[in-house]
Scaffold this active site. Sequence first.
Site, PDB file in Angstrom:
ATOM      1  CE  LYS A  90      20.193  52.513  22.895  1.00  0.00           C
ATOM      2  NZ  LYS A  90      19.797  51.666  21.785  1.00  0.00           N
ATOM      3  NE  ARG A  91      24.441  61.135  17.742  1.00  0.00           N
ATOM      4  CZ  ARG A  91      24.640  61.838  16.624  1.00  0.00           C
ATOM      5  NH1 ARG A  91      25.285  61.289  15.612  1.00  0.00           N
ATOM      6  NH2 ARG A  91      24.238  63.082  16.519  1.00  0.00           N
ATOM      7  CE  LYS A 105      18.980  56.830  19.389  1.00  0.00           C
ATOM      8  NZ  LYS A 105      18.738  55.538  18.719  1.00  0.00           N
ATOM      9  CB  THR A 134      21.368  47.888  14.412  1.00  0.00           C
ATOM     10  OG1 THR A 134      21.835  49.231  14.548  1.00  0.00           O
ATOM     11  CG2 THR A 134      20.450  47.784  13.212  1.00  0.00           C
ATOM     12  CE  LYS A 155      25.647  46.898  15.390  1.00  0.00           C
ATOM     13  NZ  LYS A 155      25.770  48.368  15.286  1.00  0.00           N
ATOM     14  CG  HIS A 169      16.485  54.107   7.856  1.00  0.00           C
ATOM     15  ND1 HIS A 169      17.090  52.918   8.221  1.00  0.00           N
ATOM     16  CD2 HIS A 169      16.643  54.218   6.529  1.00  0.00           C
ATOM     17  CE1 HIS A 169      17.606  52.359   7.145  1.00  0.00           C
ATOM     18  NE2 HIS A 169      17.351  53.124   6.093  1.00  0.00           N
TER      19      HIS A 169
HETATM   20  C1  26W Z   1      19.408  65.274   9.794  1.00  0.00           C
HETATM   21  C2  26W Z   1      18.373  64.499   9.160  1.00  0.00           C
HETATM   22  C3  26W Z   1      18.353  63.061   9.462  1.00  0.00           C
HETATM   23  C4  26W Z   1      17.178  62.453   9.760  1.00  0.00           C
HETATM   24  C5  26W Z   1      17.128  61.113   9.993  1.00  0.00           C
HETATM   25  C6  26W Z   1      19.514  62.305   9.409  1.00  0.00           C
HETATM   26  C7  26W Z   1      19.477  60.954   9.639  1.00  0.00           C
HETATM   27  C8  26W Z   1      18.276  60.348   9.930  1.00  0.00           C
HETATM   28  C9  26W Z   1      18.235  58.851  10.126  1.00  0.00           C
HETATM   29  C10 26W Z   1      17.092  58.300   9.323  1.00  0.00           C
HETATM   30  C11 26W Z   1      18.168  58.475  11.553  1.00  0.00           C
HETATM   31  C12 26W Z   1      18.593  57.053  11.815  1.00  0.00           C
HETATM   32  O1  26W Z   1      19.768  56.750  11.900  1.00  0.00           O
HETATM   33  N1  26W Z   1      17.637  56.144  12.008  1.00  0.00           N
HETATM   34  C13 26W Z   1      17.952  54.844  12.571  1.00  0.00           C
HETATM   35  O2  26W Z   1      18.088  53.893  11.548  1.00  0.00           O
HETATM   36  C14 26W Z   1      18.486  52.636  12.066  1.00  0.00           C
HETATM   37  C15 26W Z   1      18.735  51.716  10.896  1.00  0.00           C
HETATM   38  O3  26W Z   1      17.535  51.393  10.269  1.00  0.00           O
HETATM   39  C16 26W Z   1      17.448  52.088  13.013  1.00  0.00           C
HETATM   40  O4  26W Z   1      17.921  50.892  13.568  1.00  0.00           O
HETATM   41  C17 26W Z   1      17.178  53.089  14.123  1.00  0.00           C
HETATM   42  O5  26W Z   1      16.117  52.640  14.939  1.00  0.00           O
HETATM   43  C18 26W Z   1      16.847  54.441  13.534  1.00  0.00           C
HETATM   44  O6  26W Z   1      16.732  55.413  14.549  1.00  0.00           O
END
Ligand code: 26W
Length: 804
Positions: free
Chosen positions: A528-529, A534, A636, A640, A340
Site C-alpha cells: 500500500k502507500r 499505515k 480496500t 482484495k 475519505h
Molecule cells: C493531497 C491531498 C489529498 C488528501 C487526501 C489527496 C488525496 C486524499 C485522499 C482522500 C486519500 C485517500 O486515498 N484516502 C483513502 O480512500 C480510500 C477509499 O475510500 C480508503 O479506503 C482509504 O482508507 C483512504 O485512506
Amino acid sequence: MLTKQQCKEAFQKRLLALAGVSLDEATLYNKYTALASLVRDQIGQRWVDTSCRYSTQKQKQVYYFSVEFLLGRLLDNNLRNLGLRDVWVEALAELGIDYTELADAEHDAGLGNGGLGRLAACFLDSLASLGLPGHGCGIRYTYGLFKQAIVDGIQMEKPDTWLKDLNIWEYRKTNKAVFVQFGSPLGAVKAVPYDIPVIGYDNNTVNTLRLWSAEVRDELIANYSSMTPDDFRKLLEYKSWVEAISQILYPDDRYEEGRHLRLVQEYFLVSAGVQSIIRHIKSKQGDDLSSLSDQVALHINDTHPSLVIPELMRILMDEEGMGWEQAWEITTNTVSYTNHTVLPEALEKWPISQFQSLLPRIYEIVNEINERFCAELWQRYPGDWDRIAAMAVIADGYVKMAHLAVAGSHSVNGVAQLHSTILQTDLLKLFYQHTPYKFNNKTNGVTHRRWLLAANPGLAGLITDTIGPDWLHRPASLEKLLPYAGDAGFQQKLAAVRQYRKQALAKFILHKDQISLDPQSIFDVHVKRIHAYKRQLLNALRIMELYNRLKDNPQLAILPRTFIFAGKAAPGYFLAKKIIQLITTLAKVINHDQSIQNKLKVVFIENYGVTLAEQIIPATDISEQISTAGKEASGTGNMKFMMNGAITVGTLDGANVEIRDAVGDDNIAIFGLNAEQVTVCYQTGQCNPLTAYNQDERIRRCVNQLIDGSLPVLGDEFKPLYDYLMHTNGAFLELQDFAAYLDAQEKIDRLFRDDAGRWQVAAVNIARSGCFSSDRTISQYAADIWHIRPSTGPAARSKKKTRA
Ligand code: 26W
C-alpha cells in the site's frame, strides 16, 4: 461475433493497417495495439445503444467527479466483459502469440495515488456491470503517478509516460470542447474531453469516463508572423501555463499544501464537467432546468471537486437566470459528497487571496453561501459564536472545502462503519448535530471481476466448478462455498491454486531482482502507500525482533516466512522514504545471512500499482492491515486479499472491523488498541512510547538497533526513525501495539501448522467476501443517495452460459 478464423485474419490485417508491419516484424506493443483496436471496434455500437436507451427511458444519470481514476490496464477487462476473451486467446495461440505476453505490453493507466483513485475505478466497473447510468468525470493527466525505482535501497521517481504511444481506449471529442474561465492571467482555457468507454460485464452496457485535457484557445495561436517578440514570449509563457493544467497528477495522497496549480486543476475539472452535463441535459430535455435534480446526480469523490457546488450555482444563476433560492435548492438536491480521510493534514483549505484572484466569481458565490449558512446557524444557535466560527465555510483566512461540501450537498458519507461514526462524533460532529439526516455510511468495496475473476483465474475456476457461475453476477453467492470450507478435496485444490501463484510470483521476483524466494514459505504481504499511520515501520520492527530471536537461537522452530513489501512514498515525504530504506536494508542483511538457513526473506518490490497488485494479491498468505485504529478510513486492499483467501492480521480499523464481523474472530488475527483506546491514549498522554520501551526488552533492543550500528548503513541514517518512534507524542503508537502484534503473529504461526485449519480459514474468507464487492456498495449508493435505477431493455445480459 468473429470466429477464430476471422479473428486471425482480422488481426493480421489490423497489424498492417495500424503499424505497417507483418506478423513476423511486429513488436509486442504492435500486437497489443492491433488487438485492442479490434476490441474497440466492438464497442461503438453498444456505446451508442446504451446512451440512446438512457435517453429514451429518461433515466436519471449519475456523474462521479474525481481528480483520480486509477484504472490499470483495460484490454483484458474489456475482452472479458465483452465475452470475447476465449476466442481471442485461442486465435492468437494459433498465430503463435501468447496472449498474456501481449496483454503485458499495455501501459498501466495510473491516474491516481492509491485507495481513493482505485475506488473510483472499481465504482465505474460496478456501475456499468449493474447496468446503471453512471459516468466518471476526471482529468486526462499527461503523466500519471510517478514510477518508482529503488536504487541502492532508496526510492527514486521517474515520470510515468503512459501516453507516449497511441492510447487505443480514448476517443478525443473536439466538438464537445468547452471553455473554462479563470481570473487573469489565465483567462479562458479550452477543455477538450477524451472519452473512455466503460464496459459492463456481460450486459451490453457501455458507460463513459470523460477525461478533460487543457488546451490553448485556437484564436491565440493564429498569427505568429505579425507578433512582436514580446507578445510572442508572453504567448509561449501562457501556453505552458495552460498546458501545465492537465500535465501532472499531484503525487501526494495526504498532505495538502495549498499548491496553486492544484486549485486550477480542480476548477478546470469541475467547470468543464458541469458545463458539459448541463449542455447535454438541455439538448435532450429542453431549457427548463427546474427539475435538474431528478435528471442528474453529481457525486464528489472527496472534497477535491467540491467547487461543483458554486459552479452549478453560477451556471443556474448567471447563465440560466435563476434566483438564489431556486438555484440553491437544485444544487443541494443534486450534489452528494464522500469523505475519505480523517487525518487533519489532508483536509483541503485554500487561502482566501489565492482563491479570490484565481476564481473571482466563484469566490463571490462561496462568500454568499458562507454568509447565508452562518445566518442560518445564527438562527439555530443564537449567540454561539464559537460553534458558528468552527462551522463556517470561510474562516481564519481560508476557504474550507469540507465545510463547503457538507453545506452544499444533501448527502455526506463515510467509507466504512467506523469511519462514518468518527465523522459524526468527531471530525464533522457539529455538522452532524446540525443536519443529521445528511449523514450516512457506504462501506467501500472492490470489483470482484478484476480482483478475483481476472487476477486469479485459477481460484475463479475452482469457485465456479464448486458452486456454479452465479457469483459473477451476484457476489453474495460466494457464501455457497461455506459448506466446502472444511472439505479436504476443496482445501487441496485451494492450496494448489495458491501454490501456483506463489511460484509465479517467486519467478517474477527472481527475474526482476535476482532474489530467490521459497514458495513453500509463508508469503506475508504489506503493500500500500507508505505512510506513518499505515505502520510499515511496525512491521519492519517485528521482522527485526524475529530475526533477533533467530540469531539468538538458530534452532528456533518457526515456519519460514517471506516478507513482501511494496508501495510508493510521496516524493517529499522524508519519513516514508526512510521506512523504505529501512526495509531494503533489512532485506540486505537478512537475505544474505546464512546462519538463519533461509528461514526469513525480505523483499521490497518496486513500483507498486494496479498491475503489480494483480500479481501479488493472489500469491498472498497473510495480509497486513495494521494502521493505528481510527486512522484508515476504510482500506480496500484488505478486501482484495480477503477475496483471494488470505488471512488478515489487522487492527480494528476501517473496514477491518466489518471483515472481522463477516468472518468471525477465528478467521482473522485482530490485535492492538481499538479506536477508542487510541483516542484515550492520545488525550491522557498514556501514549508515551518510553513506557513500552522501558517495559519490554524486545522492543528496546529493536529500537536501539536503529542507531547502535547494528545495521549496515553509514552514520545516522535511521536516527530520524528512532527519534520519530521515541517522540513523546507517541507517533502512531507503534511501540504501544508492538507486543500485541507479536502475539498475533504467533497465533498465525500456530494456525499455519494446521493445514486443515489454515485452508478452512482461507475458504471462509473467500466465502464471506461477497459483501465487499463494489456491486454491493454501488447498489447502496444508487438506492439511497443517487436514486438511479438499472436501465432495462433489449440489451439485457447475453443468454450464453458464463464460465469463469
Ligand atoms: C493531497 C491531498 C489529498 C488528501 C487526501 C489527496 C488525496 C486524499 C485522499 C482522500 C486519500 C485517500 O486515498 N484516502 C483513502 O480512500 C480510500 C477509499 O475510500 C480508503 O479506503 C482509504 O482508507 C483512504 O485512506
